[in-house]
Design a protein around this motif. Structure first.
Motif, PDB file in Angstrom:
ATOM      1  N   CYS A  10       0.813  -1.209   0.000  1.00 16.13           N
ATOM      2  CA  CYS A  10       0.000   0.000   0.000  1.00 16.13           C
ATOM      3  C   CYS A  10       0.854   1.269   0.000  1.00 16.13           C
ATOM      4  O   CYS A  10       0.354   2.348  -0.336  1.00 16.13           O
ATOM      5  CB  CYS A  10      -0.978  -0.002   1.164  1.00 16.13           C
ATOM      6  SG  CYS A  10      -0.206  -0.166   2.784  1.00 16.13           S
ATOM      7  N   SER A  11       2.133   1.146   0.332  1.00 15.57           N
ATOM      8  CA  SER A  11       3.047   2.288   0.255  1.00 15.57           C
ATOM      9  C   SER A  11       3.230   2.782  -1.176  1.00 15.57           C
ATOM     10  O   SER A  11       3.727   3.894  -1.390  1.00 15.57           O
ATOM     11  CB  SER A  11       4.401   1.919   0.859  1.00 15.57           C
ATOM     12  OG  SER A  11       4.892   0.711   0.308  1.00 15.57           O
ATOM     13  N   LEU A 158      -6.887   3.366  -4.667  1.00 13.50           N
ATOM     14  CA  LEU A 158      -7.713   2.317  -5.268  1.00 13.50           C
ATOM     15  C   LEU A 158      -6.926   1.533  -6.308  1.00 13.50           C
ATOM     16  O   LEU A 158      -7.022   0.301  -6.371  1.00 13.50           O
ATOM     17  CB  LEU A 158      -8.967   2.924  -5.898  1.00 13.50           C
ATOM     18  CG  LEU A 158      -9.879   1.927  -6.619  1.00 13.50           C
ATOM     19  CD1 LEU A 158     -10.388   0.840  -5.683  1.00 13.50           C
ATOM     20  CD2 LEU A 158     -11.041   2.662  -7.281  1.00 13.50           C
ATOM     21  N   PHE A 159      -6.133   2.213  -7.112  1.00 13.45           N
ATOM     22  CA  PHE A 159      -5.311   1.542  -8.121  1.00 13.45           C
ATOM     23  C   PHE A 159      -4.421   0.483  -7.479  1.00 13.45           C
ATOM     24  O   PHE A 159      -4.304  -0.645  -7.975  1.00 13.45           O
ATOM     25  CB  PHE A 159      -4.455   2.561  -8.870  1.00 13.45           C
ATOM     26  CG  PHE A 159      -3.370   1.957  -9.705  1.00 13.45           C
ATOM     27  CD1 PHE A 159      -3.658   1.394 -10.944  1.00 13.45           C
ATOM     28  CD2 PHE A 159      -2.054   1.928  -9.253  1.00 13.45           C
ATOM     29  CE1 PHE A 159      -2.652   0.821 -11.718  1.00 13.45           C
ATOM     30  CE2 PHE A 159      -1.051   1.354 -10.012  1.00 13.45           C
ATOM     31  CZ  PHE A 159      -1.352   0.801 -11.250  1.00 13.45           C
ATOM     32  N   VAL A 160      -3.791   0.823  -6.372  1.00 16.79           N
ATOM     33  CA  VAL A 160      -2.879  -0.114  -5.712  1.00 16.79           C
ATOM     34  C   VAL A 160      -3.638  -1.349  -5.224  1.00 16.79           C
ATOM     35  O   VAL A 160      -3.212  -2.489  -5.462  1.00 16.79           O
ATOM     36  CB  VAL A 160      -2.129   0.575  -4.557  1.00 16.79           C
ATOM     37  CG1 VAL A 160      -1.329  -0.449  -3.748  1.00 16.79           C
ATOM     38  CG2 VAL A 160      -1.206   1.665  -5.098  1.00 16.79           C
ATOM     39  N   ARG A 184      -6.251   2.903 -17.076  1.00 17.64           N
ATOM     40  CA  ARG A 184      -6.207   4.363 -17.194  1.00 17.64           C
ATOM     41  C   ARG A 184      -5.183   4.946 -16.226  1.00 17.64           C
ATOM     42  O   ARG A 184      -4.395   5.821 -16.580  1.00 17.64           O
ATOM     43  CB  ARG A 184      -7.610   4.898 -16.900  1.00 17.64           C
ATOM     44  CG  ARG A 184      -7.918   6.268 -17.371  1.00 17.64           C
ATOM     45  CD  ARG A 184      -9.411   6.509 -17.550  1.00 17.64           C
ATOM     46  NE  ARG A 184     -10.235   6.224 -16.388  1.00 17.64           N
ATOM     47  CZ  ARG A 184     -11.115   5.224 -16.317  1.00 17.64           C
ATOM     48  NH1 ARG A 184     -11.270   4.401 -17.337  1.00 17.64           N
ATOM     49  NH2 ARG A 184     -11.856   5.056 -15.236  1.00 17.64           N
ATOM     50  N   VAL A 185      -5.206   4.459 -14.994  1.00 21.13           N
ATOM     51  CA  VAL A 185      -4.261   4.973 -13.994  1.00 21.13           C
ATOM     52  C   VAL A 185      -2.841   4.493 -14.302  1.00 21.13           C
ATOM     53  O   VAL A 185      -1.873   5.255 -14.201  1.00 21.13           O
ATOM     54  CB  VAL A 185      -4.698   4.560 -12.578  1.00 21.13           C
ATOM     55  CG1 VAL A 185      -3.652   4.988 -11.544  1.00 21.13           C
ATOM     56  CG2 VAL A 185      -6.053   5.164 -12.235  1.00 21.13           C
ATOM     57  N   ALA A 186      -2.705   3.246 -14.715  1.00 18.72           N
ATOM     58  CA  ALA A 186      -1.378   2.687 -14.994  1.00 18.72           C
ATOM     59  C   ALA A 186      -0.670   3.441 -16.106  1.00 18.72           C
ATOM     60  O   ALA A 186       0.567   3.470 -16.151  1.00 18.72           O
ATOM     61  CB  ALA A 186      -1.491   1.209 -15.352  1.00 18.72           C
TER      62      ALA A 186
END
Length: 201
Positions: A10-11, A158-160, A184-186
């Protein structure tokens, strides 16, 4: 500033936010099993909780818990608009999403990494996650991000969490809107830079 991290944990969320904001920072990898950082420091002296992330400020103070860290970072560079202004209704909405991701998704998806989880518990957890993913899919069906058209710190988090699904037997193909969100985020340059720095891309 220095961010203590584990690759893909999560970091990664505050790591992405630091790069999105263009803030100067150092990274130091942590082995939570041994309790040591890559430079041999006692990690529990920094965070007695024993887990990442930890953000260490230049004056030596430390901040823990990802949702608190990403909001603190966003407020250092408000012009980037990764979080609405403090005190606004929109900021409360962002905090609601951060709370949802941490309480309803992070812990449940993360629990599936436990190989000793009983089969019945695993199945019940997967069903609960499925219902939450159904809700998220309805929110993200039109594209965009959790709070609207702008990427925020909640989207990084959320992506992580969604990136863990392929490691715990959850197939996002069932939720095309979530798969599209991850893609999209990646594709964001800061996200790609963070993934490369952690050896994940």
């Amino acid at each position: 500033m220095k961010l203590y991290y584990m690759p893909g944990a999560c970091s990664l969320s505050p790591h992405i936010v630091l790069r999105e904001l263009g803030l100067p920072f150092e990274l130091e990898r942590v082995d939570t099993k041994s309790g040591k950082t890559e430079r041999g420091a006692d990690f529990r002296a920094l965070n007695p909780k024993g887990y990442v992330p930890v953000l260490q400020l230049d004056d030596g103070r430390t901040l823990t818990e990802g949702p608190a860290i990403v909001q603190y970072l966003a407020d250092l560079a408000p012009e980037a608009r990764l979080a609405p202004p403090n005190g606004s209704f929109e900021r409360a909405q962002l905090q609601a999403w951060l709370n949802y991701v941490t309480s309803e998704l992070h812990k449940s998806v993360g629990s599936l990494f436990n190989p000793s989880m009983p089969a019945e518990w695993r199945q019940a957890t997967q069903q609960a996650i499925g219902a939450r993913f159904d809700y998220l899919s309805s929110r993200l069906a039109g594209g965009g991000f959790l709070t609207g058209p702008r990427f925020t710190v909640a989207d990084a988090y959320l992506f992580v969490v969604l990136s863990w699904t392929s490691h715990v037997g959850l197939d996002l193909a069932r939720w095309p809107a979530l798969k599209a969100f991850v893609d999209r985020v990646a594709a964001r340059p800061a996200v790609q830079a963070a993934l490369r720095a952690e050896g994940l891309a």
